[in-house]
Design a protein around this motif. Structure first.
Motif, PDB file in Angstrom:
ATOM      1  N   LEU A 295       0.808  -1.211   0.000  1.00  0.00           N
ATOM      2  CA  LEU A 295       0.000   0.000   0.000  1.00  0.00           C
ATOM      3  C   LEU A 295       0.845   1.265   0.000  1.00  0.00           C
ATOM      4  O   LEU A 295       0.468   2.269  -0.622  1.00  0.00           O
ATOM      5  CB  LEU A 295      -0.913  -0.015   1.228  1.00  0.00           C
ATOM      6  CG  LEU A 295      -2.185   0.837   1.203  1.00  0.00           C
ATOM      7  CD1 LEU A 295      -3.065   0.484   0.013  1.00  0.00           C
ATOM      8  CD2 LEU A 295      -2.962   0.680   2.504  1.00  0.00           C
ATOM      9  N   LEU A 296       2.008   1.242   0.683  1.00  0.00           N
ATOM     10  CA  LEU A 296       2.805   2.457   0.836  1.00  0.00           C
ATOM     11  C   LEU A 296       3.231   3.074  -0.501  1.00  0.00           C
ATOM     12  O   LEU A 296       2.975   4.265  -0.733  1.00  0.00           O
ATOM     13  CB  LEU A 296       4.019   2.178   1.729  1.00  0.00           C
ATOM     14  CG  LEU A 296       4.960   3.367   1.968  1.00  0.00           C
ATOM     15  CD1 LEU A 296       4.214   4.537   2.588  1.00  0.00           C
ATOM     16  CD2 LEU A 296       6.138   2.942   2.852  1.00  0.00           C
ATOM     17  N   PRO A 297       3.874   2.335  -1.421  1.00  0.00           N
ATOM     18  CA  PRO A 297       4.254   2.974  -2.689  1.00  0.00           C
ATOM     19  C   PRO A 297       3.056   3.381  -3.531  1.00  0.00           C
ATOM     20  O   PRO A 297       3.100   4.395  -4.237  1.00  0.00           O
ATOM     21  CB  PRO A 297       5.088   1.898  -3.393  1.00  0.00           C
ATOM     22  CG  PRO A 297       4.737   0.610  -2.744  1.00  0.00           C
ATOM     23  CD  PRO A 297       4.371   0.945  -1.333  1.00  0.00           C
ATOM     24  N   VAL A 298       1.939   2.616  -3.465  1.00  0.00           N
ATOM     25  CA  VAL A 298       0.741   2.962  -4.225  1.00  0.00           C
ATOM     26  C   VAL A 298       0.148   4.267  -3.717  1.00  0.00           C
ATOM     27  O   VAL A 298      -0.172   5.174  -4.493  1.00  0.00           O
ATOM     28  CB  VAL A 298      -0.301   1.823  -4.135  1.00  0.00           C
ATOM     29  CG1 VAL A 298      -1.626   2.254  -4.770  1.00  0.00           C
ATOM     30  CG2 VAL A 298       0.217   0.567  -4.809  1.00  0.00           C
ATOM     31  N   LEU A 299      -0.015   4.378  -2.397  1.00  0.00           N
ATOM     32  CA  LEU A 299      -0.559   5.609  -1.818  1.00  0.00           C
ATOM     33  C   LEU A 299       0.376   6.786  -2.061  1.00  0.00           C
ATOM     34  O   LEU A 299      -0.084   7.906  -2.334  1.00  0.00           O
ATOM     35  CB  LEU A 299      -0.788   5.424  -0.314  1.00  0.00           C
ATOM     36  CG  LEU A 299      -1.900   4.463   0.109  1.00  0.00           C
ATOM     37  CD1 LEU A 299      -1.973   4.367   1.625  1.00  0.00           C
ATOM     38  CD2 LEU A 299      -3.248   4.908  -0.447  1.00  0.00           C
ATOM     39  N   SER A 300       1.684   6.535  -1.952  1.00  0.00           N
ATOM     40  CA  SER A 300       2.650   7.620  -2.190  1.00  0.00           C
ATOM     41  C   SER A 300       2.499   8.187  -3.596  1.00  0.00           C
ATOM     42  O   SER A 300       2.505   9.413  -3.796  1.00  0.00           O
ATOM     43  CB  SER A 300       4.078   7.099  -1.993  1.00  0.00           C
ATOM     44  OG  SER A 300       4.281   6.648  -0.681  1.00  0.00           O
ATOM     45  N   LEU A 308      -6.390  11.985  -4.510  1.00  0.00           N
ATOM     46  CA  LEU A 308      -6.923  11.549  -3.224  1.00  0.00           C
ATOM     47  C   LEU A 308      -8.071  10.558  -3.356  1.00  0.00           C
ATOM     48  O   LEU A 308      -8.147   9.597  -2.579  1.00  0.00           O
ATOM     49  CB  LEU A 308      -7.360  12.754  -2.393  1.00  0.00           C
ATOM     50  CG  LEU A 308      -7.742  12.449  -0.933  1.00  0.00           C
ATOM     51  CD1 LEU A 308      -6.593  11.789  -0.180  1.00  0.00           C
ATOM     52  CD2 LEU A 308      -8.177  13.732  -0.217  1.00  0.00           C
ATOM     53  N   PRO A 309      -9.009  10.722  -4.316  1.00  0.00           N
ATOM     54  CA  PRO A 309     -10.080   9.719  -4.449  1.00  0.00           C
ATOM     55  C   PRO A 309      -9.534   8.314  -4.728  1.00  0.00           C
ATOM     56  O   PRO A 309     -10.041   7.333  -4.186  1.00  0.00           O
ATOM     57  CB  PRO A 309     -10.903  10.235  -5.633  1.00  0.00           C
ATOM     58  CG  PRO A 309     -10.674  11.710  -5.630  1.00  0.00           C
ATOM     59  CD  PRO A 309      -9.249  11.880  -5.209  1.00  0.00           C
ATOM     60  N   GLU A 310      -8.498   8.229  -5.582  1.00  0.00           N
ATOM     61  CA  GLU A 310      -7.912   6.930  -5.877  1.00  0.00           C
ATOM     62  C   GLU A 310      -7.242   6.341  -4.633  1.00  0.00           C
ATOM     63  O   GLU A 310      -7.337   5.135  -4.360  1.00  0.00           O
ATOM     64  CB  GLU A 310      -6.882   7.041  -7.009  1.00  0.00           C
ATOM     65  CG  GLU A 310      -7.496   7.263  -8.383  1.00  0.00           C
ATOM     66  CD  GLU A 310      -7.791   8.733  -8.649  1.00  0.00           C
ATOM     67  OE1 GLU A 310      -7.724   9.549  -7.690  1.00  0.00           O
ATOM     68  OE2 GLU A 310      -8.092   9.078  -9.812  1.00  0.00           O
ATOM     69  N   ASN A 313      -9.919   5.059  -2.318  1.00  0.00           N
ATOM     70  CA  ASN A 313     -10.477   3.798  -2.812  1.00  0.00           C
ATOM     71  C   ASN A 313      -9.557   2.619  -2.470  1.00  0.00           C
ATOM     72  O   ASN A 313     -10.016   1.569  -2.007  1.00  0.00           O
ATOM     73  CB  ASN A 313     -10.675   3.879  -4.323  1.00  0.00           C
ATOM     74  CG  ASN A 313     -11.175   2.563  -4.905  1.00  0.00           C
ATOM     75  OD1 ASN A 313     -12.275   2.105  -4.616  1.00  0.00           O
ATOM     76  ND2 ASN A 313     -10.344   1.938  -5.728  1.00  0.00           N
ATOM     77  N   GLN A 314      -8.249   2.794  -2.675  1.00  0.00           N
ATOM     78  CA  GLN A 314      -7.302   1.733  -2.362  1.00  0.00           C
ATOM     79  C   GLN A 314      -7.319   1.423  -0.865  1.00  0.00           C
ATOM     80  O   GLN A 314      -7.258   0.253  -0.450  1.00  0.00           O
ATOM     81  CB  GLN A 314      -5.883   2.132  -2.787  1.00  0.00           C
ATOM     82  CG  GLN A 314      -5.715   2.338  -4.279  1.00  0.00           C
ATOM     83  CD  GLN A 314      -5.600   1.010  -5.030  1.00  0.00           C
ATOM     84  OE1 GLN A 314      -6.038  -0.019  -4.551  1.00  0.00           O
ATOM     85  NE2 GLN A 314      -5.010   1.048  -6.205  1.00  0.00           N
ATOM     86  N   LEU A 315      -7.407   2.469  -0.033  1.00  0.00           N
ATOM     87  CA  LEU A 315      -7.419   2.257   1.412  1.00  0.00           C
ATOM     88  C   LEU A 315      -8.681   1.523   1.852  1.00  0.00           C
ATOM     89  O   LEU A 315      -8.639   0.644   2.717  1.00  0.00           O
ATOM     90  CB  LEU A 315      -7.306   3.601   2.131  1.00  0.00           C
ATOM     91  CG  LEU A 315      -7.111   3.541   3.651  1.00  0.00           C
ATOM     92  CD1 LEU A 315      -5.858   2.762   4.004  1.00  0.00           C
ATOM     93  CD2 LEU A 315      -7.048   4.943   4.238  1.00  0.00           C
ATOM     94  N   ASN A 316      -9.820   1.847   1.263  1.00  0.00           N
ATOM     95  CA  ASN A 316     -11.070   1.160   1.587  1.00  0.00           C
ATOM     96  C   ASN A 316     -11.015  -0.318   1.238  1.00  0.00           C
ATOM     97  O   ASN A 316     -11.446  -1.179   2.003  1.00  0.00           O
ATOM     98  CB  ASN A 316     -12.238   1.820   0.869  1.00  0.00           C
ATOM     99  CG  ASN A 316     -12.833   2.983   1.639  1.00  0.00           C
ATOM    100  OD1 ASN A 316     -13.731   2.815   2.458  1.00  0.00           O
ATOM    101  ND2 ASN A 316     -12.320   4.177   1.389  1.00  0.00           N
ATOM    102  N   ARG A 317     -10.460  -0.621   0.060  1.00  0.00           N
ATOM    103  CA  ARG A 317     -10.361  -2.026  -0.337  1.00  0.00           C
ATOM    104  C   ARG A 317      -9.396  -2.792   0.589  1.00  0.00           C
ATOM    105  O   ARG A 317      -9.627  -3.950   0.928  1.00  0.00           O
ATOM    106  CB  ARG A 317      -9.875  -2.129  -1.784  1.00  0.00           C
ATOM    107  CG  ARG A 317     -10.696  -1.377  -2.829  1.00  0.00           C
ATOM    108  CD  ARG A 317     -12.089  -1.933  -3.040  1.00  0.00           C
ATOM    109  NE  ARG A 317     -13.039  -1.625  -2.009  1.00  0.00           N
ATOM    110  CZ  ARG A 317     -13.662  -0.442  -1.872  1.00  0.00           C
ATOM    111  NH1 ARG A 317     -13.401   0.551  -2.695  1.00  0.00           N
ATOM    112  NH2 ARG A 317     -14.557  -0.267  -0.913  1.00  0.00           N
ATOM    113  N   ALA A 318      -8.312  -2.117   0.981  1.00  0.00           N
ATOM    114  CA  ALA A 318      -7.358  -2.753   1.884  1.00  0.00           C
ATOM    115  C   ALA A 318      -7.988  -3.009   3.254  1.00  0.00           C
ATOM    116  O   ALA A 318      -7.717  -4.030   3.891  1.00  0.00           O
ATOM    117  CB  ALA A 318      -6.113  -1.879   2.033  1.00  0.00           C
TER     118      ALA A 318
END
Length: 539
Positions: A295-300, A308-310, A313-318
């Motif tokens: 998650l860290l490199p994706v969020l970065s 921010l919306p993307e 979304n990634q954080l919600n799925r995680a």
């Protein structure tokens, strides 16, 4: 690579490591049991790990990966390589000096870490000797963590995820290869300690080869230049690491107090907690660490591109994946702790009483499992946006609370009080992360996540009901099955766990917690953002 594919890659490599780690723990239990020798070795293994997160993954990578990713995306691989070489050289020389100083001061440091060991003849001396053998592992594992961060930054997760398996394999081999050549009553503990050091060298060599293969080869620069003429990039890294070092230092104070307190509880207590903690860490290591690492490199990247919306979304799925795995793991460990411990460990020097004490510790640790997974999932969001102070504030609250609770609870429940303090503290820490995210308004649970979470919990309760009923039925048919480590008990446990997993999966489908179409969608590569496409075309 999509988030889910990254999680599977990291989780798969970690799963292999954990399976081999179980074999290692089974053999350690067989050779060492929960004896004075086992307590001494576990403290010797824990000591370098007290400093590991200060110099390695706990603080270095959360600051290093975003910076290296920025260098790669804005300046190219050559600039990124120069930056990485400066960091590598600085870290190597600092760690070398630190290791030499600690080796000299080891007797005094051991007395501070585990003063209760001095009450048992020979225990403190053995622990000091073993710690001197294992401590240089810190140098190698910290550099390995830096290499892993470099590989993760370029989207290569497998080698770094597999590396811990090397430690487990070498420790297993050391028990059989080195023990016969060591002529003292504590030969297995010495063999394991030498195995830890050898594994560090092999891990370093393994990842160095992968770094070269990825085109990121780096070497050492002059020590005077590395230490006294620090590059701008290293200064930036150290500035970003500073809050993390403080936060990890606070966390290590927790481990220090836990070790100090339990050293007074009595022989075997450290071993019972250690075996239980390794079992408890299985779902956290496979799922929680995989989620955080991927998650860290994706969020970065999303946050740097102002997407921010993307990122949300990634954080919600995680979060959905985290809850689905942690709730099932919590229920499974609570229902099956004793048969799991007996079948894995009860042989050789590991007695039936050790199984019972370890199982009780495992059940208490399991209380905090969802909170651990939640923390692993949400904390990368803070680091990805450069907020390293919030985790420090949360850690400061946690260390004070843990110390007070551990000191209080151990008066009533001994070693179990220390495990209970850990579980309560991690729930308080996780709650602080969630509250801060909510108050800042950066992240909210989307409608899909709000729909899925209660259904995931309901699915876990269905599985739990099955396990309780099945255990009651098995106890009637086979009264002693959960009190032995026989082959037939192992088969019954395997069938019980397999059936529970199937029931949980069916419940997930029936409650529409996860749809097949959603799973397929998660495996597709994410589309580039419009602004990113424009930037790419302009360049």
């Amino acid at each position: 690579m999509s988030l889910v594919k990254s999680i599977i890659t990291v989780g798969g490599g970690t799963a292999v490591s954990r399976v081999v780690g179980f074999i290692r723990d089974i053999l350690i239990a067989h050779f060492l049991g929960a004896s004075m020798m086992a307590d001494a070795f576990f403290v010797a293994l824990r000591f370098p790990n007290l400093f590991r997160s200060l110099f390695a993954e706990g603080t270095l990578n959360v600051a290093f990966v975003p910076l290296l990713s920025g260098e790669l995306h804005t300046k190219g691989k050559n600039h990124a390589r120069v930056f990485a070489r400066s960091v590598f050289s600085f870290l190597f020389y600092v760690l070398l000096i630190f290791t030499l100083v600690v080796e000299i001061l080891m007797p005094n440091l051991m007395f501070l870490l585990a003063p209760g060991f001095d009450d048992i003849a020979g225990k403190m001396a053995l622990t000091t000797t073993l710690s001197r053998i294992t401590f240089p592992f810190l140098l190698f594992v910290s550099l390995v963590s830096l290499f892993a961060g470099m590989l993760n930054a370029v989207g290569k997760f497998w080698a770094a995820a597999f590396t811990p398996t090397i430690l487990n394999i070498v420790m297993i081999a050391s028990l059989y290869v080195l023990t016969p050549f060591i002529t003292n009553p504590y030969a297995p503990a010495y063999a394991l300690s030498y195995g830890v050091l050898i594994a560090g060298v092999i891990e370093f060599t393994f990842l160095a080869w992968h770094i070269r293969k990825a085109g990121l080869s780096i070497g050492l620069i002059n020590p005077a230049r590395a230490l006294f003429h620090v590059s701008k990039g290293v200064k930036t890294l150290l500035r970003k690491m500073a809050p993390g070092v403080l936060g990890s230092g606070v966390y290590q104070i927790n481990l220090f107090f836990d070790t100090l307190f339990v050293s007074f509880v009595g022989a075997g207590a450290i071993s019972w907690l250690n075996y239980a903690h390794h079992l408890f860490q299985l779902p956290i290591g496979i799922i929680g660490t995989a989620i955080g690492t991927a998650l860290l490199p994706v969020l970065s990247q999303h946050i740097k591109l102002n997407q921010l919306p993307e990122a949300t979304n990634q954080l919600n799925r995680a979060l959905e994946i985290s809850l689905a795995m942690s709730s099932a793991s919590l229920i499974g460990l609570m229902c099956l702790a004793e048969p799991i411990v007996r079948i894995l460990f009860e042989r050789g020097a590991f007695t039936g009483a050790d199984s019972v004490n370890t199982a009780h510790a495992l059940m208490v640790f399991a209380i905090g499992l969802p909170a651990y997974m939640l923390t692993k999932t949400v904390s990368p969001f803070f680091y990805a946006r450069g907020d390293t102070s919030t985790p420090v504030k949360i850690a400061v609250v946690g260390v004070g609370l843990n110390a007070v609770l551990a000191l209080t609870f151990m008066q009533f429940w001994g070693y179990l009080g220390i495990a209970l303090a850990t579980g309560i503290t991690v729930w308080v820490n996780a709650s602080q992360y969630v509250i801060r995210l909510y108050l800042k308004g950066d992240v909210r649970l989307d409608s899909l996540c709000r729909y899925r979470l209660p259904r995931i919990i309901a699915s876990g309760l269905i599985m739990g009901g099955f396990l309780i009923g099945a255990r009651m039925g098995l106890n009637l048919l086979f009264p002693n099955w959960a009190q032995t480590s026989s082959f037939s008990s192992a088969v019954l446990l395997f069938v019980l766990i397999g059936t529970a997993i199937v029931i949980y999966a069916v419940a997930i489908i029936l409650t529409r917690s996860i749809l097949l179409s959603d799973v397929k969608a998660l495996f597709r590569k994410p589309k580039k953002h419009l602004s990113q496409n424009k930037n790419d075309s302009n360049s």
